[in-house]
Design a protein around this motif. Structure first.
Motif, PDB file in Angstrom:
ATOM      1  N   MET A 233     106.749  67.521  76.018  1.00 56.46           N
ATOM      2  CA  MET A 233     107.201  68.761  76.651  1.00 56.46           C
ATOM      3  C   MET A 233     108.530  68.570  77.376  1.00 56.46           C
ATOM      4  SD  MET A 233     105.376  71.541  76.189  1.00 56.46           S
ATOM      5  CE  MET A 233     105.741  72.541  77.626  1.00 56.46           C
ATOM      6  N   GLN A 234     108.815  67.344  77.813  1.00 52.68           N
ATOM      7  CA  GLN A 234     110.089  67.085  78.470  1.00 52.68           C
ATOM      8  C   GLN A 234     111.242  67.124  77.473  1.00 52.68           C
ATOM      9  OE1 GLN A 234     109.897  63.464  80.836  1.00 52.68           O
ATOM     10  NE2 GLN A 234     107.802  63.925  81.474  1.00 52.68           N
ATOM     11  N   PHE A 235     110.972  66.763  76.216  1.00 53.27           N
ATOM     12  CA  PHE A 235     112.006  66.783  75.180  1.00 53.27           C
ATOM     13  C   PHE A 235     112.115  68.158  74.519  1.00 53.27           C
ATOM     14  CE2 PHE A 235     111.307  62.236  75.501  1.00 53.27           C
ATOM     15  CZ  PHE A 235     112.583  61.704  75.307  1.00 53.27           C
ATOM     16  N   THR A 236     110.969  68.738  74.184  1.00 52.70           N
ATOM     17  CA  THR A 236     110.949  70.025  73.474  1.00 52.70           C
ATOM     18  C   THR A 236     109.940  70.956  74.142  1.00 52.70           C
ATOM     19  OG1 THR A 236     109.366  69.053  71.912  1.00 52.70           O
ATOM     20  CG2 THR A 236     111.689  69.121  71.232  1.00 52.70           C
ATOM     21  N   PRO A 237     110.347  71.618  75.214  1.00 52.65           N
ATOM     22  CA  PRO A 237     109.422  72.510  75.930  1.00 52.65           C
ATOM     23  C   PRO A 237     109.286  73.864  75.242  1.00 52.65           C
ATOM     24  CG  PRO A 237     111.553  72.494  77.021  1.00 52.65           C
ATOM     25  CD  PRO A 237     111.655  71.499  75.890  1.00 52.65           C
ATOM     26  N   THR A 238     108.818  73.843  74.005  1.00 54.89           N
ATOM     27  CA  THR A 238     108.689  75.059  73.205  1.00 54.89           C
ATOM     28  C   THR A 238     107.276  75.624  73.316  1.00 54.89           C
ATOM     29  OG1 THR A 238     107.987  73.895  71.209  1.00 54.89           O
ATOM     30  CG2 THR A 238     110.372  74.118  71.577  1.00 54.89           C
ATOM     31  N   PRO A 239     107.099  76.903  73.003  1.00 49.23           N
ATOM     32  CA  PRO A 239     105.744  77.483  73.045  1.00 49.23           C
ATOM     33  C   PRO A 239     104.768  76.798  72.093  1.00 49.23           C
ATOM     34  CG  PRO A 239     107.402  79.221  73.014  1.00 49.23           C
ATOM     35  CD  PRO A 239     108.130  77.942  72.765  1.00 49.23           C
ATOM     36  N   ILE A 240     105.248  76.344  70.933  1.00 46.60           N
ATOM     37  CA  ILE A 240     104.336  75.707  69.982  1.00 46.60           C
ATOM     38  C   ILE A 240     103.853  74.364  70.519  1.00 46.60           C
ATOM     39  CG2 ILE A 240     104.214  74.616  67.699  1.00 46.60           C
ATOM     40  CD1 ILE A 240     105.785  76.904  66.583  1.00 46.60           C
ATOM     41  N   VAL A 241     104.737  73.590  71.132  1.00 46.69           N
ATOM     42  CA  VAL A 241     104.310  72.323  71.742  1.00 46.69           C
ATOM     43  C   VAL A 241     103.319  72.612  72.871  1.00 46.69           C
ATOM     44  CG1 VAL A 241     105.057  70.297  73.044  1.00 46.69           C
ATOM     45  CG2 VAL A 241     106.412  71.091  71.093  1.00 46.69           C
ATOM     46  N   ALA A 242     103.596  73.646  73.669  1.00 46.08           N
ATOM     47  CA  ALA A 242     102.678  74.003  74.753  1.00 46.08           C
ATOM     48  C   ALA A 242     101.311  74.407  74.207  1.00 46.08           C
ATOM     49  CB  ALA A 242     103.275  75.137  75.579  1.00 46.08           C
ATOM     50  N   LEU A 243     101.316  75.110  73.072  1.00 45.46           N
ATOM     51  CA  LEU A 243     100.048  75.509  72.459  1.00 45.46           C
ATOM     52  C   LEU A 243      99.268  74.291  71.977  1.00 45.46           C
ATOM     53  CD1 LEU A 243      98.198  77.787  71.435  1.00 45.46           C
ATOM     54  CD2 LEU A 243      99.539  77.820  69.327  1.00 45.46           C
ATOM     55  N   ASN A 244      99.955  73.359  71.326  1.00 43.30           N
ATOM     56  CA  ASN A 244      99.278  72.145  70.869  1.00 43.30           C
ATOM     57  C   ASN A 244      98.787  71.313  72.051  1.00 43.30           C
ATOM     58  OD1 ASN A 244      99.761  72.795  68.180  1.00 43.30           O
ATOM     59  ND2 ASN A 244     101.711  71.706  68.131  1.00 43.30           N
ATOM     60  N   ARG A 245      99.569  71.290  73.112  1.00 44.08           N
ATOM     61  CA  ARG A 245      99.154  70.553  74.310  1.00 44.08           C
ATOM     62  C   ARG A 245      97.871  71.144  74.883  1.00 44.08           C
ATOM     63  NH1 ARG A 245      99.627  71.353  79.739  1.00 44.08           N
ATOM     64  NH2 ARG A 245      99.707  69.459  81.051  1.00 44.08           N
ATOM     65  N   ALA A 246      97.709  72.463  74.788  1.00 47.13           N
ATOM     66  CA  ALA A 246      96.524  73.118  75.343  1.00 47.13           C
ATOM     67  C   ALA A 246      95.243  72.613  74.694  1.00 47.13           C
ATOM     68  CB  ALA A 246      96.643  74.629  75.170  1.00 47.13           C
ATOM     69  N   VAL A 247      95.316  72.246  73.417  1.00 50.20           N
ATOM     70  CA  VAL A 247      94.137  71.699  72.737  1.00 50.20           C
ATOM     71  C   VAL A 247      93.698  70.404  73.417  1.00 50.20           C
ATOM     72  CG1 VAL A 247      93.263  70.792  70.553  1.00 50.20           C
ATOM     73  CG2 VAL A 247      94.798  72.769  70.557  1.00 50.20           C
ATOM     74  N   ALA A 248      94.682  69.561  73.773  1.00 44.37           N
ATOM     75  CA  ALA A 248      94.361  68.314  74.471  1.00 44.37           C
ATOM     76  C   ALA A 248      93.865  68.599  75.884  1.00 44.37           C
ATOM     77  CB  ALA A 248      95.592  67.405  74.497  1.00 44.37           C
ATOM     78  N   VAL A 249      94.463  69.590  76.553  1.00 40.82           N
ATOM     79  CA  VAL A 249      94.014  69.954  77.899  1.00 40.82           C
ATOM     80  C   VAL A 249      92.543  70.365  77.868  1.00 40.82           C
ATOM     81  CG1 VAL A 249      94.276  71.636  79.768  1.00 40.82           C
ATOM     82  CG2 VAL A 249      96.305  70.621  78.710  1.00 40.82           C
ATOM     83  N   ALA A 250      92.156  71.131  76.848  1.00 39.44           N
ATOM     84  CA  ALA A 250      90.763  71.573  76.737  1.00 39.44           C
ATOM     85  C   ALA A 250      89.812  70.402  76.603  1.00 39.44           C
ATOM     86  CB  ALA A 250      90.616  72.521  75.544  1.00 39.44           C
ATOM     87  N   GLU A 251      90.215  69.384  75.854  1.00 37.07           N
ATOM     88  CA  GLU A 251      89.345  68.221  75.653  1.00 37.07           C
ATOM     89  C   GLU A 251      89.238  67.372  76.909  1.00 37.07           C
ATOM     90  OE1 GLU A 251      87.521  67.683  73.014  1.00 37.07           O
ATOM     91  OE2 GLU A 251      88.326  69.465  72.003  1.00 37.07           O
ATOM     92  N   VAL A 252      90.295  67.337  77.718  1.00 36.63           N
ATOM     93  CA  VAL A 252      90.309  66.474  78.904  1.00 36.63           C
ATOM     94  C   VAL A 252      89.821  67.216  80.138  1.00 36.63           C
ATOM     95  CG1 VAL A 252      91.773  65.084  80.433  1.00 36.63           C
ATOM     96  CG2 VAL A 252      92.185  65.079  77.957  1.00 36.63           C
ATOM     97  N   HIS A 253      90.294  68.446  80.328  1.00 37.92           N
ATOM     98  CA  HIS A 253      90.019  69.173  81.575  1.00 37.92           C
ATOM     99  C   HIS A 253      89.173  70.424  81.375  1.00 37.92           C
ATOM    100  CE1 HIS A 253      92.769  66.539  83.671  1.00 37.92           C
ATOM    101  NE2 HIS A 253      93.766  66.875  82.862  1.00 37.92           N
ATOM    102  N   GLY A 254      88.842  70.752  80.145  1.00 35.77           N
ATOM    103  CA  GLY A 254      87.985  71.899  79.897  1.00 35.77           C
ATOM    104  C   GLY A 254      88.747  73.123  79.428  1.00 35.77           C
ATOM    105  N   PRO A 255      88.027  74.079  78.794  1.00 36.75           N
ATOM    106  CA  PRO A 255      88.680  75.234  78.183  1.00 36.75           C
ATOM    107  C   PRO A 255      89.290  76.218  79.188  1.00 36.75           C
ATOM    108  CG  PRO A 255      86.296  75.430  78.041  1.00 36.75           C
ATOM    109  CD  PRO A 255      86.575  74.055  78.537  1.00 36.75           C
ATOM    110  N   LEU A 256      88.763  76.297  80.402  1.00 36.74           N
ATOM    111  CA  LEU A 256      89.284  77.277  81.357  1.00 36.74           C
ATOM    112  C   LEU A 256      90.729  76.948  81.737  1.00 36.74           C
ATOM    113  CD1 LEU A 256      88.647  79.789  83.014  1.00 36.74           C
ATOM    114  CD2 LEU A 256      87.872  78.279  84.870  1.00 36.74           C
ATOM    115  N   LEU A 257      90.994  75.693  82.050  1.00 39.03           N
ATOM    116  CA  LEU A 257      92.359  75.289  82.393  1.00 39.03           C
ATOM    117  C   LEU A 257      93.271  75.415  81.178  1.00 39.03           C
ATOM    118  CD1 LEU A 257      94.345  74.189  84.451  1.00 39.03           C
ATOM    119  CD2 LEU A 257      93.626  71.867  83.851  1.00 39.03           C
ATOM    120  N   ALA A 258      92.745  75.054  80.006  1.00 40.15           N
ATOM    121  CA  ALA A 258      93.550  75.167  78.785  1.00 40.15           C
ATOM    122  C   ALA A 258      93.939  76.617  78.533  1.00 40.15           C
ATOM    123  CB  ALA A 258      92.781  74.609  77.587  1.00 40.15           C
TER     124      ALA A 258
END
Length: 396
Positions: free
Chosen positions: A309-334
């Motif tokens: 995200m520091q290199f390419t803070p695009t919406p698509i990268v943010a969307l893909n990051r959300a998948v990892a957020v859901a696995e680590v911190h749960g779907p609500l935060l994602a």
């Protein structure tokens, strides 16, 4: 294989070869299109080497056209073509330099970045205007205009059809990397028709190898090759026995190509030793984590997405990051991380939202999100996958 398959597989190679012979991208493209029109009328069955047939026919059509011209330049070009027609016919498939020349010609810095990649995707990848527009999430008319203007600028400016000198390569590298990345993505998840276009995937990998060999000191070239290898390794397990889409967590890892995974991991380690991180290297590292061991270490994936995200803070990268957020911190935060994303026409945004809402038990909202995703999906296999998920969710 039918003529449509031949077109998708051979169009870019044939245009690249004809461009070498003609020295004019526009004329080469017209000649190849004419040759395919002749093929539609004359092929009762496929010839042994369809690509070579198209090149020969296109060259003959170009000679006929030049004979109708009266300029000295046309007569000179005709003489060149006639001389080349006496040479032994070269197989189209193994031709490599032609496609590298095409990439670097189309990615000339005199063209805008969008024009560079759109033109190369059209000519090298054989992608249709609609497919390119989808990759950029822009209207088809915008892409069509950029392609026409780019071809005209190449012709009018006399931009040479060649791999540039070493000093000029870095200025074009970013666009060439983008093109190969998008060609592979279209192969891995095609805009329409079957889910995977294997030929495009393999062609992108091959050209990425050529590029990494040409520029072995460029970490991002190595990173892209690693990314494509590690993604390509998973392709056999991505489609189920009935042609259905199989997501990463549900894939049979025994079907993954272990040789490609080992090669990709070694390239990622080479990149790490250089300590010059970039977007493709980070994406390769993410895929290395996915292919390391019996399960994905999502905490490590999330950390890598934070760097990306520091290199390419695009919406698509943010969307893909959300998948990892859901696995680590749960779907609500994602879900909170994607609520403000704007990706018009991109079906994976509502599809991801639907999955997160399902996991939160918000069924009605999830059904509505699936409906939106289904309406935007252009690939039949993806649409069927989303419809099945919605049906299971809405069932009593």
């Amino acid at each position: 294989m039918d003529i449509d398959d031949v077109y998708r597989a051979e169009y870019g190679r044939c245009v690249a070869t004809l461009t070498r012979l003609l020295g004019d991208i526009g004329l080469a493209e017209e000649a190849v299109q004419d040759a395919f029109a002749v093929a539609v009328q004359n092929w009762d069955e496929l010839p042994p080497n369809p690509g070579a047939w198209i090149v020969t026919t296109a060259r003959n059509r170009a000679i006929d056209r030049l004979r109708r011209e009266s300029t000295r330049e046309a007569r000179h070009a005709e003489a060149l073509l006639l001389h080349q027609s006496d040479e032994p016919e070269e197989e189209v498939g193994p031709v490599r330099d032609d496609q590298l020349r095409m990439m670097f010609t189309c990615c000339h810095p005199a063209l805008s970045p969008l024009a560079q990649t759109a033109l190369t995707l059209r000519l090298l990848g054989g992608l249709e205007v609609g497919e390119i527009a989808r990759a950029y999430l822009v209207p088809e008319a915008t892409i069509a205009q950029r392609i026409v203007r780019a071809k005209k600028k190449i012709r009018d400016a006399g931009i040479p059809y060649k791999v540039p000198d070493d000093a000029d390569l870095p200025d074009r590298l970013a666009s060439v990397l983008t093109v190969l990345y998008l060609v592979f993505n279209e192969g891995y998840t095609s805009t329409s028709g079957e889910l995977v276009r294997t030929g495009l995937c393999l062609e992108a990998v091959r050209l990425a190898r050529e590029l990494a060999s040409l520029m072995p000191d460029e970490p991002e070239a190595i990173g892209l090759l690693a990314l494509l290898l590690l993604t390509e390794a998973r392709r056999p397990a991505r489609v189920g026995p009935s042609g259905e889409l199989v997501l990463l967590p549900d894939q049979d890892r025994s079907r993954w190509n272990q040789d490609l995974i080992a090669e990709g991991h070694e390239l990622v380690r080479r990149c790490l030793r250089r300590n010059q991180p970039g977007p493709y290297q980070l994406q390769a590292a993410i895929n290395a984590v996915h292919t390391d061991g019996p399960a994905t270490d999502w905490s490590q994936v999330l950390a890598l997405y934070d760097q990306l995200m520091q290199f390419t803070p695009t919406p698509i990268v943010a969307l893909n990051r959300a998948v990892a957020v859901a696995e680590v911190h749960g779907p609500l935060l994602a879900l909170a991380t994607i609520e403000d994303l704007e990706l018009p026409g991109y079906h994976l945004l509502p599809a991801t939202r639907a999955d997160l809402l399902t996991r939160l038990g918000r069924t009605d909202e999830a059904v509505a999100a699936y409906d939106e995703a289904i309406s935007l999906a252009t690939n039949d296999t993806e649409r069927e996958f989303l419809q099945n998920r919605r049906a299971r969710l809405a069932a009593p």
